[in-house]
Structures are given as C-alpha cells and as structure tokens.
Scaffold this active site. Structure first.
Site, PDB file in Angstrom:
ATOM      1  N   ARG A  51      -2.947  -4.082  20.879  1.00  0.00           N
ATOM      2  CA  ARG A  51      -3.744  -5.398  21.096  1.00  0.00           C
ATOM      3  C   ARG A  51      -2.640  -6.314  22.008  1.00  0.00           C
ATOM      4  NH1 ARG A  51      -9.135  -5.314  22.201  1.00  0.00           N
ATOM      5  NH2 ARG A  51     -10.049  -4.428  20.366  1.00  0.00           N
ATOM      6  N   LYS A 148      -7.139   6.927   5.443  1.00  0.00           N
ATOM      7  CA  LYS A 148      -8.378   6.461   4.868  1.00  0.00           C
ATOM      8  C   LYS A 148      -8.816   5.615   4.932  1.00  0.00           C
ATOM      9  CE  LYS A 148      -8.375   5.095   0.826  1.00  0.00           C
ATOM     10  NZ  LYS A 148      -7.669   3.918  -0.083  1.00  0.00           N
ATOM     11  N   HIS A 178      -2.178   8.743   0.391  1.00  0.00           N
ATOM     12  CA  HIS A 178      -0.649   8.801   0.054  1.00  0.00           C
ATOM     13  C   HIS A 178      -0.271   9.256  -1.097  1.00  0.00           C
ATOM     14  CE1 HIS A 178      -1.689   5.068  -1.727  1.00  0.00           C
ATOM     15  NE2 HIS A 178      -0.914   4.373  -2.643  1.00  0.00           N
ATOM     16  N   LYS A 182       3.295  11.221  -3.104  1.00  0.00           N
ATOM     17  CA  LYS A 182       4.141  10.841  -4.368  1.00  0.00           C
ATOM     18  C   LYS A 182       4.520  11.719  -5.140  1.00  0.00           C
ATOM     19  CE  LYS A 182       1.525   6.670  -5.666  1.00  0.00           C
ATOM     20  NZ  LYS A 182       1.964   5.606  -5.771  1.00  0.00           N
ATOM     21  N   GLU A 216      -3.983  -0.490 -12.429  1.00  0.00           N
ATOM     22  CA  GLU A 216      -3.479  -1.712 -11.669  1.00  0.00           C
ATOM     23  C   GLU A 216      -3.353  -3.199 -11.915  1.00  0.00           C
ATOM     24  OE1 GLU A 216      -3.453  -0.916  -7.070  1.00  0.00           O
ATOM     25  OE2 GLU A 216      -5.495  -0.542  -7.813  1.00  0.00           O
ATOM     26  N   ASP A 235     -13.308   3.494  -3.088  1.00  0.00           N
ATOM     27  CA  ASP A 235     -11.249   2.889  -2.727  1.00  0.00           C
ATOM     28  C   ASP A 235     -10.480   3.905  -3.655  1.00  0.00           C
ATOM     29  OD1 ASP A 235      -9.643   1.721  -1.686  1.00  0.00           O
ATOM     30  OD2 ASP A 235      -9.241   0.846  -3.925  1.00  0.00           O
ATOM     31  N   HIS A 240      -7.641   9.156  -4.081  1.00  0.00           N
ATOM     32  CA  HIS A 240      -7.137  10.059  -5.271  1.00  0.00           C
ATOM     33  C   HIS A 240      -6.924  10.246  -6.512  1.00  0.00           C
ATOM     34  CE1 HIS A 240      -4.902   7.111  -2.410  1.00  0.00           C
ATOM     35  NE2 HIS A 240      -5.347   6.050  -2.858  1.00  0.00           N
ATOM     36  N   LYS A 331      -8.823  -2.505 -11.186  1.00  0.00           N
ATOM     37  CA  LYS A 331      -7.598  -3.481 -11.035  1.00  0.00           C
ATOM     38  C   LYS A 331      -7.629  -4.789 -11.830  1.00  0.00           C
ATOM     39  CE  LYS A 331      -7.207  -2.290  -6.050  1.00  0.00           C
ATOM     40  NZ  LYS A 331      -6.461  -1.351  -5.668  1.00  0.00           N
TER      41      LYS A 331
HETATM   42  C1  BG6 Z   1      -4.432   2.151  -1.858  1.00  0.00           C
HETATM   43  C2  BG6 Z   1      -6.138   1.013  -2.055  1.00  0.00           C
HETATM   44  O1  BG6 Z   1      -5.405   3.350  -1.434  1.00  0.00           O
HETATM   45  O2  BG6 Z   1      -4.099   2.600  -3.302  1.00  0.00           O
HETATM   46  C3  BG6 Z   1      -5.800   0.621  -3.144  1.00  0.00           C
HETATM   47  O3  BG6 Z   1      -6.884   1.180  -1.329  1.00  0.00           O
HETATM   48  C4  BG6 Z   1      -4.945   1.030  -4.371  1.00  0.00           C
HETATM   49  O4  BG6 Z   1      -7.193  -0.200  -3.430  1.00  0.00           O
HETATM   50  C5  BG6 Z   1      -3.839   1.896  -3.727  1.00  0.00           C
HETATM   51  O5  BG6 Z   1      -4.616  -0.972  -5.008  1.00  0.00           O
HETATM   52  C6  BG6 Z   1      -2.883   1.990  -5.192  1.00  0.00           C
HETATM   53  O6  BG6 Z   1      -1.796   2.478  -4.655  1.00  0.00           O
HETATM   54  P1  BG6 Z   1      -0.249   2.727  -5.138  1.00  0.00           P
HETATM   55  O7  BG6 Z   1       0.623   3.645  -4.503  1.00  0.00           O
HETATM   56  O8  BG6 Z   1       0.112   1.365  -5.120  1.00  0.00           O
HETATM   57  O9  BG6 Z   1      -0.552   2.726  -6.868  1.00  0.00           O
END
Ligand code: BG6
Length: 484
Positions: A51, A148, A178, A182, A216, A235, A240, A331
């Site tokens: 935008r 996502k 993603h 990896k 994490e 999430d 994942h 987290k």
């Molecule tokens: C994302 C989540 O898809 O993946 C995040 O929305 C998360 O909450 C992240 O922190 C983790 O990805 P990575 O590559 O850091 O393990």
C-alpha cells in the site's frame, strides 16, 4: 564439498506485502542470498507490492536498510547489494481495491515464470487471487505462494482452498510450511530412504516410541495479536510438528515426487487416532525476574491461549500400532532446541545379566541448532572390572563431517522460493493435506476446551508444565532434556 547452484531462467516475482515483516526479515534477505549465490540470471525482476507510496528508488532504499539489518554478512558486500537492488521494482497497490493492478500487469512479462508471493494476512488471499485472475495474470506459468496461517480451522481452510481454486489450479498453488525447507528436515528423508540401516527397524516391533520437540526461548511479544488468536496448537502443532511427524512416520513413497510424497504424508495424518483430553497438556509461561509473562506479552491478563503443548499421538496402522509418538512445543523454554528422537526397544534378553543394566539405542535427529544426528550405542565401559555397559553417542554433526558448506546452509525460505520458481511442489502442502491436519486438530482443541481449565502455568526457562512430564511418566517413559 562444493555446493551446487543450479541457475534458474529469468523470472518475475511479485511480493505482496513487500514492506511487511516477513518480507523484511525473511523473503527479501533470502532472495538476496540467492542472488549473491549466482542463482538468478540477468533479467530477473523482483517487484515489491504494498500500500505504501514508494517509487522504485524509495523502495530500493528501504530494502537496502532491511538487508543491512537482516541479511547477515553478505550485506557488507556493496557491489552485490547494489546489483540486487537494481533488479527490484515497486508498485503501490491496493490489495482490496483497484489501484495499481493495471500497472502491475504491464510490468510483467508473458514469456516467463511469474510468481506472486502472498505475504499478507489470509483475509486478503481471496481478493488478491481474484484480481490477479481478472487482470490476466493467473494463467500459464503463474504461481502463487501462500503463507500460514492457512485457515483457523478446517472450515476456514477449506473455504480458502475453494477461493484460491476459483482462480488458480492446484499445481499453481504453493502453500509454505517453512519447516519443510529446513535442511535437516529434508535430511530426515535422506536418512530414512537413503540408508539400508534404519528402515527395516523403523516400525513398532523395534521402536519403543518417538519424541519430537520444538522448543523455543523467545516469547510472543511483538506478535501477540496474531499469536493470542492461534496458540501453540494452531501456530506450531497443526503445521510444523504435523509435518515432522509425517516425514518420520510415512511409508516410503515410490519416488521423490510431489504427489507421491504428499500422498504418503496424508495417509499418516488420516491414520492418527483422535486425541483425548488425557493425551494433551497445554501450558502458558509465567513472568520471571527479567522477562514479562504471557499475559503481559499479549496485553491481556485473562488470556487462556496456550504457549506450550505436549501431546501423545498414536498412528493406527500396521507399522506404528503400539508405538506412541510424543510431541511438544513451547515458547520461553529452557533452550532453543528442535529434535526428533527415535527410541528403540531394549534388547529382548541381556546375556550380560541384570547387573549390566538395560540399554537401548536412540537415534536423534537434531534439526536446530547444531544440525546433525546422534546414534546412542551401547558398548563396554573401558577397563577391567567385568562387563559393564555404557551408552555413548556416535555423533555426526554435519558441520564437522561435511566442512564449511554444511555450516552455511541456505535458509528454508531460500530453498522454498527457488523451488516455486522451478515449479517443484514437493516441499509444499497440498489442499487435502492441510484440511486433513485441521480435521485432526479441530476436535483435539475442542477436547482441551471441554476441560474448562486455563492452560497450566510454567516457569520461563523451564521445560514446560510438570504435567507434560507426567504425560510420559504414566507410560513409563521420559522426555529427553531440553538443554542448551
Ligand atoms: C513460525 C511460528 O511458523 O515458526 C512461530 O509462527 C515460531 O511462532 C517459528 O517461532 C519457528 O520457526 P523457526 O524456524 O525459528 O524454528
């Protein structure tokens, strides 16, 4: 070992949301690194679309600053940065209005691959797809990339799929998870299907259980609006962790091809037993002396969204019946650590007698950090004093075994974006796969809600709530430590 770069033909890539967080942190740095690696040919164009009223020079200046912040050491090379900025263009566009669309269509070439990256909220996906179609940009070599969250539940995911399917064929739609980009996640398939050693043992006869951990240390500050509406189940688990589970548990596909692979992953999701209340533990992190707790991070003292989930899963098929799979993610845990541990059964009989103790092999695939694999083997403890057994890891840290190239692995986004350009959907999720994952997780979330209890509080820097430990203890097993 030299890495192999396969240049791709010149292409046009439009990044909707080209000034947003994901573009700044991930997409543009990934493209820049591919540019530096020599993978983009002359004539390639990357067009930011958002935008904001930038002209091309203004956008280039914006991207320059973002690269300095997020692209690592490569951004010190002024010549490469200038070369990359040169292939950037910009169009100010209204994702749900008419401004900028004719201009965009005139910028693109008919003759080449055109990819449209939807780095925007899912509420805009439908409008973008419709406008691309209406302005003649949806045909032939056009592809769309969607991020996502792909839906909030099965019904919304299905609606999204239907909307996209009105304007694009499934072979044109690239749903990104993603984790699939990896390096070590792909290595899972190499380890399983490139070696004779493990596959014959890869079943409930020899495997006691499997543990998948994605821990994490970060909290959710800064993305509270999104996260508080999602929670760890939506999430991380729905996408994942589910993908990791599929790759570890699926049958060997007949070839490494998109549909063969995705068919096998889908079968795993469909074979999952429904999770009951006793199979799931949810948690929420507390504040500690220096860091705020979950409630402060999302700005809602009453939030009951989980920042931690541990689950006990069972796949009902011939290969896995009787071998539980435990997964957990959270987290603000003790360390950043993602790994899959395949814990084999004890030998059926010990010739060394009870004093030698019970031992088992564990194959650990370390996804991050320090990518590699460990195989715990039982050997004789050196020295006199009888036959004492000890478990030692056969450690293969990829960086040690493979040299500097293994340390400099491409970021997941680098690989995935180039796969889009090459037209390879192997590492992207198919419509039915995403819907099946929601179909499994929706009732699991309902089960949790039925308990009518908020998630269990856990200390920042811990391994999650005590009850998550109990989830395994009651089966006579224990989690591997989450340690730095
Ligand atoms: C994302 C989540 O898809 O993946 C995040 O929305 C998360 O909450 C992240 O922190 C983790 O990805 P990575 O590559 O850091 O393990």
């Amino acid at each position: 070992m030299a890495s192999r770069i396969i240049p791709v033909d010149p292409f046009d890539l439009v990044v909707f949301g080209g000034t947003g967080d994901l573009a700044r942190r991930k997409i543009l740095p990934a493209l820049f690194r591919r540019y530096c690696a020599g993978q983009m040919q002359d004539g390639t164009r990357i067009i930011g679309a958002a935008r904001a009223e930038y002209d091309t020079e203004g956008y280039r200046a914006f991207v320059h600053d973002e690269l300095v912040e997020f692209a690592g050491p490569a951004a010190q090379d002024a010549e490469q940065v200038a070369g990359f900025l040169d292939i950037l263009d910009y169009v100010a566009i209204d994702a749900d209005g008419e401004q900028g669309w004719s201009e965009l269509s005139q910028m693109l070439s008919e003759e080449r691959v055109r990819a449209f990256y939807f780095s925007v909220g899912p509420e805009l996906f439908g409008g973008l797809a419709e406008r691309l179609h209406r302005h003649g940009m949806a045909h032939g070599e056009s592809r769309i990339v969607v991020e996502k969250p792909f839906g909030h539940d099965q019904a919304t995911a299905r609606r999204l799929n239907e909307t996209l399917a009105e304007h694009f064929e499934e072979v044109q739609i690239y749903r990104i998870d993603h984790y699939l980009g990896k390096e070590t996640v792909q290595n899972l398939m190499a380890i399983r299907f490139g070696n004779m050693l493990f596959e014959p043992l890869w079943n409930s006869q020899y495997v006691d259980h499997i543990q998948i951990t994605v821990a994490e240390t970060v909290g959710v500050a800064g993305r509270g609006d999104y996260y508080d509406n999602a929670g760890a189940m939506r999430d991380m688990v729905q996408n994942h962790l589910m993908q990791l589970l599929c790759l570890i548990a699926m049958e060997p596909p007949s070839k490494f091809d998109p549909d063969a692979l995705r068919d096998e992953k889908l079968k795993v999701i469909r074979a999952l037993d429904p999770a009951g209340q006793d199979d799931i533990v949810l948690g929420q992190y507390r504040a500690d002396a220096t860091r705020p707790g979950y409630h402060e991070d999302v700005g809602d003292p009453d939030s009951t969204t989980e920042s931690f989930a541990a689950l006990r899963l069972q796949i009902s098929n011939w290969r896995w019946a009787g071998t539980p799979i435990y997964v957990r993610t959270g987290k603000r845990l003790r360390a950043r650590k993602s790994e899959i541990a395949v814990v084999f059964k004890e030998t059926p009989h010990s010739i060394f007698g009870p004093e030698a103790g019970r031992h088992r092999n564990i194959l650990t695939i370390r996804l991050q950090p320090n990518e590699g694999i460990d195989l715990d083997m039982t050997i004789k403890e050196p020295g006199p004093g009888g036959m004492r057994l000890v478990d030692v890891p056969l450690d293969m840290t990829f960086a040690k075994a493979l040299g500097p190239d293994a340390e400099d692995v491409p970021d997941a986004y680098e690989r995935l974006i180039m796969d889009v350009i090459r037209g390879n959907q192997t590492l992207f999720m198919r419509d039915d796969e995403v819907e099946a994952a929601w179909a499994w997780i929706d009732p699991a979330i309902v089960e949790c809600n039925k308990r009518g209890q908020p998630p269990l509080p856990y200390d920042a820097g811990s391994s999650g709530p005590e009850e998550a430990l109990a989830l395994m203890h009651r089966d006579g097993r224990r989690w591997r430590e989450i340690k730095p």
